[in-house]
Write an enzyme that holds these catalytic residues in place. Structure first.
Site, PDB file in Angstrom:
ATOM      1  N   GLY A 201       0.819  -1.215   0.000  1.00  0.00           N
ATOM      2  CA  GLY A 201       0.000   0.000   0.000  1.00  0.00           C
ATOM      3  C   GLY A 201       0.844   1.252   0.000  1.00  0.00           C
ATOM      4  O   GLY A 201       2.079   1.204  -0.055  1.00  0.00           O
ATOM      5  N   GLY A 203       2.382   4.837   1.484  1.00  0.00           N
ATOM      6  CA  GLY A 203       2.927   5.277   2.761  1.00  0.00           C
ATOM      7  C   GLY A 203       1.948   6.052   3.620  1.00  0.00           C
ATOM      8  O   GLY A 203       1.703   5.685   4.775  1.00  0.00           O
ATOM      9  N   PRO A 204       1.350   7.131   3.091  1.00  0.00           N
ATOM     10  CA  PRO A 204       0.470   7.946   3.934  1.00  0.00           C
ATOM     11  C   PRO A 204      -0.842   7.243   4.320  1.00  0.00           C
ATOM     12  O   PRO A 204      -1.571   7.738   5.165  1.00  0.00           O
ATOM     13  CB  PRO A 204       0.169   9.168   3.051  1.00  0.00           C
ATOM     14  CG  PRO A 204       1.252   9.182   2.022  1.00  0.00           C
ATOM     15  CD  PRO A 204       1.629   7.761   1.787  1.00  0.00           C
ATOM     16  N   GLY A 207       1.049   2.769   5.441  1.00  0.00           N
ATOM     17  CA  GLY A 207       2.229   2.993   6.279  1.00  0.00           C
ATOM     18  C   GLY A 207       1.868   3.740   7.548  1.00  0.00           C
ATOM     19  O   GLY A 207       2.247   3.350   8.654  1.00  0.00           O
ATOM     20  N   GLU A 245      16.149   4.379  10.275  1.00  0.00           N
ATOM     21  CA  GLU A 245      17.358   4.362   9.439  1.00  0.00           C
ATOM     22  C   GLU A 245      17.073   5.342   8.314  1.00  0.00           C
ATOM     23  O   GLU A 245      16.260   5.070   7.445  1.00  0.00           O
ATOM     24  CB  GLU A 245      17.598   2.939   8.930  1.00  0.00           C
ATOM     25  CG  GLU A 245      19.048   2.665   8.654  1.00  0.00           C
ATOM     26  CD  GLU A 245      19.425   3.052   7.246  1.00  0.00           C
ATOM     27  OE1 GLU A 245      19.879   4.208   7.059  1.00  0.00           O
ATOM     28  OE2 GLU A 245      19.253   2.231   6.352  1.00  0.00           O
ATOM     29  N   CYS A 279      21.689   4.813   0.776  1.00  0.00           N
ATOM     30  CA  CYS A 279      21.724   5.830   1.834  1.00  0.00           C
ATOM     31  C   CYS A 279      23.135   6.046   2.361  1.00  0.00           C
ATOM     32  O   CYS A 279      23.481   7.135   2.771  1.00  0.00           O
ATOM     33  CB  CYS A 279      20.758   5.464   2.950  1.00  0.00           C
ATOM     34  SG  CYS A 279      20.884   3.758   3.470  1.00  0.00           S
TER      35      CYS A 279
HETATM   36  P1  NAP Z   1       9.830   7.572   1.972  1.00  0.00           P
HETATM   37  O1  NAP Z   1       8.612   8.246   1.481  1.00  0.00           O
HETATM   38  O2  NAP Z   1      10.375   7.957   3.290  1.00  0.00           O
HETATM   39  O3  NAP Z   1       9.556   5.993   1.913  1.00  0.00           O
HETATM   40  C1  NAP Z   1       9.982   5.011   2.831  1.00  0.00           C
HETATM   41  C2  NAP Z   1       8.809   4.124   3.238  1.00  0.00           C
HETATM   42  O4  NAP Z   1       7.918   4.869   4.086  1.00  0.00           O
HETATM   43  C3  NAP Z   1       7.944   3.652   2.069  1.00  0.00           C
HETATM   44  O5  NAP Z   1       7.443   2.369   2.348  1.00  0.00           O
HETATM   45  C4  NAP Z   1       6.856   4.691   2.078  1.00  0.00           C
HETATM   46  O6  NAP Z   1       5.699   4.312   1.369  1.00  0.00           O
HETATM   47  C5  NAP Z   1       6.611   4.864   3.544  1.00  0.00           C
HETATM   48  N1  NAP Z   1       5.917   6.095   3.919  1.00  0.00           N
HETATM   49  C6  NAP Z   1       5.797   7.260   3.211  1.00  0.00           C
HETATM   50  N2  NAP Z   1       5.061   8.152   3.893  1.00  0.00           N
HETATM   51  C7  NAP Z   1       4.702   7.570   5.053  1.00  0.00           C
HETATM   52  C8  NAP Z   1       3.933   7.982   6.181  1.00  0.00           C
HETATM   53  N3  NAP Z   1       3.390   9.197   6.255  1.00  0.00           N
HETATM   54  N4  NAP Z   1       3.749   7.111   7.195  1.00  0.00           N
HETATM   55  C9  NAP Z   1       4.293   5.874   7.150  1.00  0.00           C
HETATM   56  N5  NAP Z   1       5.018   5.430   6.125  1.00  0.00           N
HETATM   57  C10 NAP Z   1       5.234   6.259   5.078  1.00  0.00           C
HETATM   58  O7  NAP Z   1      10.979   7.731   0.931  1.00  0.00           O
HETATM   59  P2  NAP Z   1      10.780   7.811  -0.664  1.00  0.00           P
HETATM   60  O8  NAP Z   1       9.668   8.705  -1.031  1.00  0.00           O
HETATM   61  O9  NAP Z   1      10.694   6.443  -1.178  1.00  0.00           O
HETATM   62  O10 NAP Z   1      12.152   8.478  -1.098  1.00  0.00           O
HETATM   63  C11 NAP Z   1      12.366   9.871  -0.889  1.00  0.00           C
HETATM   64  C12 NAP Z   1      13.769  10.136  -0.397  1.00  0.00           C
HETATM   65  O11 NAP Z   1      14.043   9.387   0.779  1.00  0.00           O
HETATM   66  C13 NAP Z   1      14.890   9.733  -1.346  1.00  0.00           C
HETATM   67  O12 NAP Z   1      15.138  10.667  -2.324  1.00  0.00           O
HETATM   68  C14 NAP Z   1      16.036   9.549  -0.388  1.00  0.00           C
HETATM   69  O13 NAP Z   1      16.640  10.773  -0.128  1.00  0.00           O
HETATM   70  C15 NAP Z   1      15.400   9.044   0.850  1.00  0.00           C
HETATM   71  N6  NAP Z   1      15.507   7.566   0.985  1.00  0.00           N
HETATM   72  C16 NAP Z   1      16.360   7.065   1.894  1.00  0.00           C
HETATM   73  C17 NAP Z   1      16.495   5.701   2.027  1.00  0.00           C
HETATM   74  C18 NAP Z   1      17.409   5.087   3.019  1.00  0.00           C
HETATM   75  O14 NAP Z   1      17.760   3.934   2.880  1.00  0.00           O
HETATM   76  N7  NAP Z   1      17.803   5.778   4.058  1.00  0.00           N
HETATM   77  C19 NAP Z   1      15.769   4.831   1.223  1.00  0.00           C
HETATM   78  C20 NAP Z   1      14.877   5.378   0.297  1.00  0.00           C
HETATM   79  C21 NAP Z   1      14.765   6.743   0.202  1.00  0.00           C
HETATM   80  P3  NAP Z   1       5.635   4.695  -0.205  1.00  0.00           P
HETATM   81  O15 NAP Z   1       6.523   3.738  -0.871  1.00  0.00           O
HETATM   82  O16 NAP Z   1       4.218   4.526  -0.563  1.00  0.00           O
HETATM   83  O17 NAP Z   1       6.107   6.122  -0.332  1.00  0.00           O
END
Ligand code: NAP
Ligand code: MG
Length: 462
Positions: A201, A203-204, A207, A245, A279
Site C-alpha cells: 500500500g 505510505g500515507p 504505512g 534508518e 543511503c
Molecule cells: P519515503 O517516502 O520515506 O519511503 C519510505 C517508506 O515509508 C515507504 O514504504 C513509504 O511508502 C513509507 N511512507 C511514506 N510516507 C509515510 C507515512 N506518512 N507514514 C508511514 N510510512 C510512510 O521515501 P521515498 O519517497 O521512497 O524516497 C524519498 C527520499 O528518501 C529519497 O530521495 C532519499 O533521499 C530518501 N531515501 C532514503 C532511504 C534510506 O535507505 N535511508 C531509502 C529510500 C529513500 P511509499 O513507498 O508509498 O512512499
C-alpha cells in the site's frame, strides 16, 4: 511479472479490504508490469491482529527452533535467487548482475547470519544475584524503502523473528513484487501463520496506519528523514519503541598519503552502484588541495567509464528530483566534469554518472541527500579542515578514509561523527552494526546489535 491480488495475512493470501491498486512500473522502459492491492487501515488491522495472535507461541518457541525456521527461509531465498534478481531488476531497474550479487546475495548472507545468531545469542545472563532475560518486544511494524527492496526487508524481519517478535511489513509502493516474493518464501519455509504478515500500500495510508496502530509495539522504519521524523514523533507520543534508518551524505576522505587512483576509483563505483540510490553512499569526495586536480581527472574518467553500465532511477519523481539537483549544482557554481542533467536515453529514468568539481561545503549538492549518481569533489587545506567538512552536515551514516597505512586512516575515522567507516576500501560485513549518528537515525541494524533492537530486558533477583 507474477503478482498476488491479496495480502499475506495469518499464513494465507487474503482478499484486500479495498479495491484500489498500485501499478508497478519498470523504470528501464516505463511499462506497467503488474498491479498489487493498495492496503487500507482495515488490512493493517487484520495483519496486526494476526501478528498479535501468533506472538505468544512464537515468543515461546525455543531459539534453536526459530533458528531452524530462519535457516529454512535462507534456503528458500537461495533456491529462488534468480527469480529474486529478475524481480528486483524489473521493478527497481538495477542491472541484472548487480541484482544477483547484491540485491539477492546480501539478503541471503543476512538471513544466514540471523539463523546462526538466533541459535547462539545469550537470551539469558546471570548478573550477580539476578538473571536477566532478553525477551521479544512484541509486534513489529516494519516500513521499508525501495532502494534495496529485499535487503531492507530481511534486515528487519530476520532479526525480529530471531528475537521472537512477529511482524507486519509495509514495503515501498515502487517495489511490492519483491515483498510478495519474500512472503512466499516465508510460507515455503514453514514459518507459522501470523508470524510474518504483508500489507502492500501507500505510505500515507497503509504505512501511517501501521505506524499509528496501538497493537504495534515497535516501529522499524527505513526511508526519508522527513517521514522518519513524523514516525519518531508518533512513536514518542505513544511511548513505543522506534528504530529509524534515515538519509546520509557520507564523506569519502582521501588523505594526502593515500593511493589516489584506488581511492577515487572505489569511491566512484561506491556511488554509481545502484544508481546512487544508497543511503550510505560516499557522495562527497574530500581531496587535499595538493592532489585535487589529479583526483578530479581520475573521477571524471571513472564516471565516464561507468557510462551505460548504470541502471535507471526508480521512478519519474526521483528522475526529476535528481536532475533538478544537478541543475542546482551548476547554478550554484560547481563545475560539471562528467554527466549532467540531460536524460541520456529517450526511454527510462536514466541519469548519466555525474561528477562535480569545485564544490564548496555549504552548497546544496554538498549538504542534501540527492539519491542519484552524483559525486561532489570538495577541496580541503589540512586535516582539521577535512574533519570539519566531513562532519559538517546534519547526517552521519557512513564514510570512508584512505591513507598510506590503516593506523593513520583509523585515527581520522575515530574523529568522524558517523556510524560506519570503511578503512582503505574495507569489505562489507553483514555482522557489523549499521546505523546513523545525528539525523541519520536511531538504532542499529545487522548482527547482534540489530537483534538487540527487538529485545527488551527483564531481571529476576534471587
Ligand atoms: P519515503 O517516502 O520515506 O519511503 C519510505 C517508506 O515509508 C515507504 O514504504 C513509504 O511508502 C513509507 N511512507 C511514506 N510516507 C509515510 C507515512 N506518512 N507514514 C508511514 N510510512 C510512510 O521515501 P521515498 O519517497 O521512497 O524516497 C524519498 C527520499 O528518501 C529519497 O530521495 C532519499 O533521499 C530518501 N531515501 C532514503 C532511504 C534510506 O535507505 N535511508 C531509502 C529510500 C529513500 P511509499 O513507498 O508509498 O512512499
Ligand atoms: Mg514516498
Amino acid at each position: 511479472m507474477k503478482a498476488h491480488d491479496g495480502m499475506y495475512i495469518g499464513g494465507e493470501w487474503r482478499g484486500a479490504a479495498g479495491t484500489d491498486t498500485i501499478a508497478v512500473v519498470n523504470p528501464a522502459d516505463e511499462q506497467v508490469i503488474a498491479h498489487v492491492p493498495a492496503g487500507i487501515a482495515e488490512d493493517v488491522d487484520a495483519a496486526v491482529f494476526a501478528a498479535h495472535e501468533a506472538f505468544p507461541a512464537w515468543a515461546a518457541t525455543p531459539p534453536a527452533e526459530r533458528a531452524a525456521r530462519i535457516a529454512a527461509l535462507r534456503d528458500v531465498l537461495v533456491a529462488r535467487k534468480d527469480e529474486i534478481a529478475e524481480t528486483v531488476t524489473a521493478e527497481l531497474g538495477a542491472p541484472l548482475q548487480f541484482s544477483q550479487t547484491v540485491h539477492a546475495g546480501v539478503p541471503i548472507l543476512v538471513a544466514g547470519s540471523y539463523a546462526e545468531l538466533a541459535a547462539s545469542y545469550a537470551f539469558e545472563e546471570k548478573v550477580g544475584n539476578s538473571i536477566v532475560y532478553a525477551e521479544p518486544v512484541g509486534v513489529v511494524g516494519a516500513i521499508t524503502p525501495w532502494n534495496y527492496p529485499l535487503h531492507q526487508i530481511v534486515a528487519k524481519v530476520a532479526p525480529a523473528l530471531a528475537a521472537g517478535c512477529t511482524v507486519v511489513l509495509k514495503p515501498a509502493e515502487d517495489t511490492p513484487l519483491t515483498a510478495q516474493l519474500f512472503a512466499e518464501a516465508v510460507h515455503e519455509a514453514g514459518i507459522p501463520a501470523g508470524v510474518f504478515n504483508l500489507v502492500t500500500g501507500l505510505g500515507p495510508v497503509a504505512g501511517q496506519a501501521l505506524a499509528e496502530h496501538p497493537g504495534v509495539d515497535l516501529v522499524s522504519f527505513t526511508g526519508s528523514t522527513a517521514v522518519g521524523k513524523q514516525i519518531g514523533a508518533t512513536a514518542g507520543g505513544a511511548v513505543k519503541r522506534v528504530a529509524l534508518e534515515l538519509g546520509g551524505k557520507s564523506a569519502n576522505v582521501i588523505l594526502p598519503s593515500a593511493d589516489l587512483a584506488k581511492a577515487v576509483g572505489v569511491g566512484i563505483a561506491n556511488v554509481m552502484g545502484n544508481s546512487g540510490q544508497t543511503c550510505s553512499a560516499w557522495t562527497r569526495m574530500l581531496v587535499h588541495t595538493s592532489r585535487y586536480d589529479e583526483a578530479v581527472e581520475l573521477a571524471a574518467e571513472a564516471a565516464a567509464k561507468y557510462g551505460d553500465r548504470i541502471g535507471p532511477l526508480v521512478n519519474a519523481k526521483q528522475h526529476t528530483r535528481v536532475r533538478g539537483y544537478i541543475e542546482k549544482g551548476v547554478a550554484e557554481g560547481a563545475r560539471l566534469v562528467a554527466g549532467g542533467p540531460e536524460a541520456p536515453r529517450e526511454q527510462g529514468y536514466f541519469v548519466s554518472p555525474t561528477v562535480f568539481a569545485d564544490v564548496t561545503p555549504e552548497m546544496a549538492i554538498a549538504q542534501e541527500e540527492i539519491f542519484g549518481p552524483v559525486v561532489s569533489i570538495i577541496r580541503y587545506e589540512d586535516e582539521g579542515d577535512a574533519l570539519r567538512i566531513a562532519n559538517g552536515t546534519v547526517y552521519g551514516l557512513a564514510g570512508a578514509v584512505w591513507a598510506a597505512d590503516d593506523a593513520e586512516a583509523v585515527a581520522f575515522a575515530r574523529r568522524m561523527d558517523t556510524g560506519q567507516v570503511d578503512i582503505n576500501g574495507g569489505r562489507f560485513n553483514p555482522l557489523a552494526p549499521f546505523g546513523g549518528y545525528k539525523q541519520s537515525g536511531v538504532g542499529r541494524e545487522l548482527g547482534a546489535h540489530g537483534l538487540s533492537e527487538y529485545l527488551q530486558t527483564k531481571s529476576l533477583q534471587f
